[in-house]
Scaffold this motif. Sequence first.
Motif, mmCIF file in Angstrom:
data_model
loop_
_atom_site.group_PDB
_atom_site.id
_atom_site.type_symbol
_atom_site.label_atom_id
_atom_site.label_comp_id
_atom_site.label_asym_id
_atom_site.label_seq_id
_atom_site.Cartn_x
_atom_site.Cartn_y
_atom_site.Cartn_z
ATOM 1 N N ASP A 287 0.819 -1.205 0.000
ATOM 2 C CA ASP A 287 0.000 0.000 0.000
ATOM 3 C C ASP A 287 0.858 1.262 0.000
ATOM 4 N N GLU A 288 2.087 1.173 0.533
ATOM 5 C CA GLU A 288 3.003 2.304 0.436
ATOM 6 C C GLU A 288 3.437 2.521 -1.009
ATOM 7 N N LEU A 289 3.654 1.435 -1.721
ATOM 8 C CA LEU A 289 4.075 1.525 -3.120
ATOM 9 C C LEU A 289 3.043 2.252 -3.965
ATOM 10 N N VAL A 290 1.789 1.846 -3.854
ATOM 11 C CA VAL A 290 0.759 2.469 -4.692
ATOM 12 C C VAL A 290 0.337 3.828 -4.146
ATOM 13 N N GLY A 291 0.715 4.141 -2.905
ATOM 14 C CA GLY A 291 0.316 5.399 -2.303
ATOM 15 C C GLY A 291 1.240 6.562 -2.608
ATOM 16 N N VAL A 292 2.388 6.299 -3.255
ATOM 17 C CA VAL A 292 3.322 7.385 -3.539
ATOM 18 C C VAL A 292 2.768 8.278 -4.646
ATOM 19 N N ASN A 293 3.166 9.538 -4.595
ATOM 20 C CA ASN A 293 2.725 10.523 -5.580
ATOM 21 C C ASN A 293 3.880 10.924 -6.480
ATOM 22 N N LEU A 294 3.536 11.582 -7.554
ATOM 23 C CA LEU A 294 4.536 11.950 -8.550
ATOM 24 C C LEU A 294 5.630 12.820 -7.944
ATOM 25 N N VAL B 122 -10.917 22.983 -4.131
ATOM 26 C CA VAL B 122 -11.033 23.755 -5.361
ATOM 27 C C VAL B 122 -9.952 24.820 -5.360
ATOM 28 N N GLY B 123 -9.173 24.841 -6.420
ATOM 29 C CA GLY B 123 -8.096 25.810 -6.523
ATOM 30 C C GLY B 123 -6.795 25.320 -5.910
ATOM 31 N N ALA B 124 -6.829 24.268 -5.138
ATOM 32 C CA ALA B 124 -5.615 23.734 -4.518
ATOM 33 C C ALA B 124 -4.954 22.727 -5.447
ATOM 34 N N ARG B 125 -3.646 22.563 -5.268
ATOM 35 C CA ARG B 125 -2.911 21.625 -6.105
ATOM 36 C C ARG B 125 -3.239 20.198 -5.674
ATOM 37 N N VAL B 126 -3.703 19.403 -6.617
ATOM 38 C CA VAL B 126 -4.046 18.014 -6.332
ATOM 39 C C VAL B 126 -2.817 17.153 -6.600
ATOM 40 N N ARG B 127 -2.454 16.325 -5.645
ATOM 41 C CA ARG B 127 -1.261 15.501 -5.786
ATOM 42 C C ARG B 127 -1.554 14.322 -6.704
ATOM 43 N N GLU B 128 -0.714 14.156 -7.710
ATOM 44 C CA GLU B 128 -0.905 13.092 -8.692
ATOM 45 C C GLU B 128 -0.235 11.810 -8.227
ATOM 46 N N PRO B 129 -0.909 10.682 -8.361
ATOM 47 C CA PRO B 129 -0.263 9.406 -8.029
ATOM 48 C C PRO B 129 0.855 9.103 -9.009
ATOM 49 N N LEU B 130 1.900 8.453 -8.530
ATOM 50 C CA LEU B 130 3.010 8.089 -9.408
ATOM 51 C C LEU B 130 2.609 6.966 -10.357
ATOM 52 N N PHE B 131 1.984 5.932 -9.817
ATOM 53 C CA PHE B 131 1.603 4.777 -10.634
ATOM 54 C C PHE B 131 0.105 4.842 -10.926
ATOM 55 N N VAL B 132 -0.227 4.931 -12.213
ATOM 56 C CA VAL B 132 -1.623 5.119 -12.607
ATOM 57 C C VAL B 132 -2.084 3.994 -13.528
ATOM 58 N N THR B 133 -3.391 3.812 -13.577
ATOM 59 C CA THR B 133 -4.014 2.808 -14.435
ATOM 60 C C THR B 133 -4.246 3.378 -15.833
ATOM 61 N N ARG B 134 -4.839 2.556 -16.663
ATOM 62 C CA ARG B 134 -5.151 2.992 -18.029
ATOM 63 C C ARG B 134 -6.069 4.202 -18.031
ATOM 64 N N SER B 135 -6.957 4.295 -17.050
ATOM 65 C CA SER B 135 -7.891 5.407 -16.984
ATOM 66 C C SER B 135 -7.308 6.624 -16.268
ATOM 67 N N GLY B 136 -6.089 6.491 -15.743
ATOM 68 C CA GLY B 136 -5.463 7.605 -15.053
ATOM 69 C C GLY B 136 -5.675 7.622 -13.560
ATOM 70 N N ALA B 137 -6.359 6.602 -13.012
ATOM 71 C CA ALA B 137 -6.587 6.533 -11.568
ATOM 72 C C ALA B 137 -5.376 5.885 -10.893
ATOM 73 N N ARG B 138 -5.301 6.045 -9.585
ATOM 74 C CA ARG B 138 -4.213 5.433 -8.821
ATOM 75 C C ARG B 138 -4.312 3.913 -8.879
ATOM 76 N N VAL B 139 -3.196 3.254 -9.071
ATOM 77 C CA VAL B 139 -3.162 1.797 -9.080
ATOM 78 C C VAL B 139 -3.558 1.277 -7.697
ATOM 79 N N HIS B 140 -4.387 0.233 -7.667
ATOM 80 C CA HIS B 140 -4.804 -0.369 -6.395
ATOM 81 C C HIS B 140 -3.777 -1.390 -5.961
ATOM 82 N N VAL B 141 -3.684 -1.598 -4.645
ATOM 83 C CA VAL B 141 -2.683 -2.517 -4.113
ATOM 84 C C VAL B 141 -2.887 -3.938 -4.626
ATOM 85 N N SER B 142 -4.104 -4.323 -4.945
ATOM 86 C CA SER B 142 -4.344 -5.675 -5.458
ATOM 87 C C SER B 142 -3.657 -5.893 -6.804
ATOM 88 N N HIS B 143 -3.410 -4.792 -7.527
ATOM 89 C CA HIS B 143 -2.749 -4.929 -8.828
ATOM 90 C C HIS B 143 -1.298 -5.364 -8.660
#
Length: 394
Positions: A197-204, A259-280
Motif C-alpha cells: 500500500d506504500e508503493l501504490v500510495g506514492v505521488n509523482l 477547489v483551486g488547490a494543487r491536487v497531488r498526482e499518483p506516481l503509478f496510474v491505471t489505463r484510466s489515469g486513476a491510482r493503481v490499487h494494491v491488489s494490482h
Amino acid sequence: MTRAVAPLGQADKSGQERFTEFLRIYASLNTRLAYATDLGIPLNWVPGYRAPDPTRRRGRARRAQSTGLEWLPWCLHNGFTSFADVRVEHVERWLAELAAAGYSDATRARMLSAVSAFYRKYLLREGLAQHNPVALVDRAAQHLNRPDGTPATTVLWSFEACRALLLAAYLLANRHGYGLRDRAMVEVLIGTGVRGDELVGVNLDDYQRPTPGGHGSLRVHGKGAKDRRVALAPPVADAVEAYLAVRRPSTVPARTGQVGARVREPLFVTRSGARVHVSHVQAVLRRLCATFAPAADAPPPRARWRRELLATEQAALIATHLAPLRDSIHPHSARHSYASHTKNRGAEVRQVQRDLGHASLTTTEGYLHDAAHLAQSAAHDLSPALHRGWLTAP
C-alpha cells in the motif's frame, strides 16, 4: 449492514458519525478501509472512500461480502446497545465463533487488534467505555500470540528468486502497454522493501533524482501517517525513469474543499489515469510467475514472441526459481526478503529497521529469515561428532 445505528449509547451523535470520527484518526485511506473491513463498518461510512463505478470492469473486489461476524454486526446481533457493556467473556465468545466459522488465527488476531484500537484510540478517549475488554483476552490461549523472536511465517524469496522476478519484469517491460510501469513497481518493491500500500500510495512529487544516472529517493507514506524516504539505487531509479517517459497524466479528481488547490498526482496510474490499487501489485507478481512458470494444465501460449521467449535459457532459469512461488506469491514477501538479504549482505539491523519504517527493532528482527545463521549453526559440528565411527553417510 445498511441501517445507521447508534450502538455507543450517546444521543448527541449517530453511530455513523462516531465511526467516521474514529476512522479519521488514520490518514491513509487504505488503513481506514482495513479497519472498516475488520470491524464491519459499511464502506460508505469511510472518509474519502468512493464506490467503484459499476459500469466499468474492475479487478478483485475490495472485500468479500460481510459474513455478519465482524465486530459491529456481531455486537448488534447479540443485542449490545453500548460498547461499554462488552466484557472480556463476550470478546472471547466472538473469537470462538470466528474460529468455528473457519477464520484463521492470523485473521482473528488482526480483527482483535482492530477492536482493541477502536477502544484505545476512540472509545476510551471519548469516555464511551471505561475499560478495553480486549486487553484482558488471553491471546496465548486463543492461539493469537507469536512469541518475540519467533520467525515470520511469510514465505521468503531466495536471492535468486528476487533476481528472477526482476529479470522477468524486464523481459516483459516492452511487451504490453503497461509493462514499464509494472517493471518499475517490481523494482521499487524488491529494491526498497516498501509495503504494497506504500508503493501504490506514492505521488509523482514524492520521487526525486537530483543527478541523472545517480541515486534517487522516494517519499513513502507509512503506517500511522509517518512518512519516510527510501533510497532508490541507480537500477531502480532507471526503471522509474523509463516508466515516467511514457506515463500518462493522471485524472485525479479534486476533493471537496480543494477547489483551486494543487491536487497531488499518483506516481503509478491505471489505463484510466486513476491510482493503481494494491491488489494490482499482487496481480503483476502472479502474472510474472504464470508467464514463465505456467501450471501443467495451462494452454500453450498463442503469441509467437511468447513461445520464442519461453524457449530461451533465460526463461528456463526464471522458471526454475518462480515455479515454487506461483501459487503463493504475495507482495509482503518482498519486504521480508529485503530485510533478510540486506542483513545477510552486511547491513546493520538498525539501518534495515529505518529502511522498513519499523518503530520497534523487535518487529524488524521478526522479518529476518536468517539462513546464514542456520548454515553456521553449531549443530553442524555436534551431530557428526556424535555419530563418528558408527554411522557413515550413504
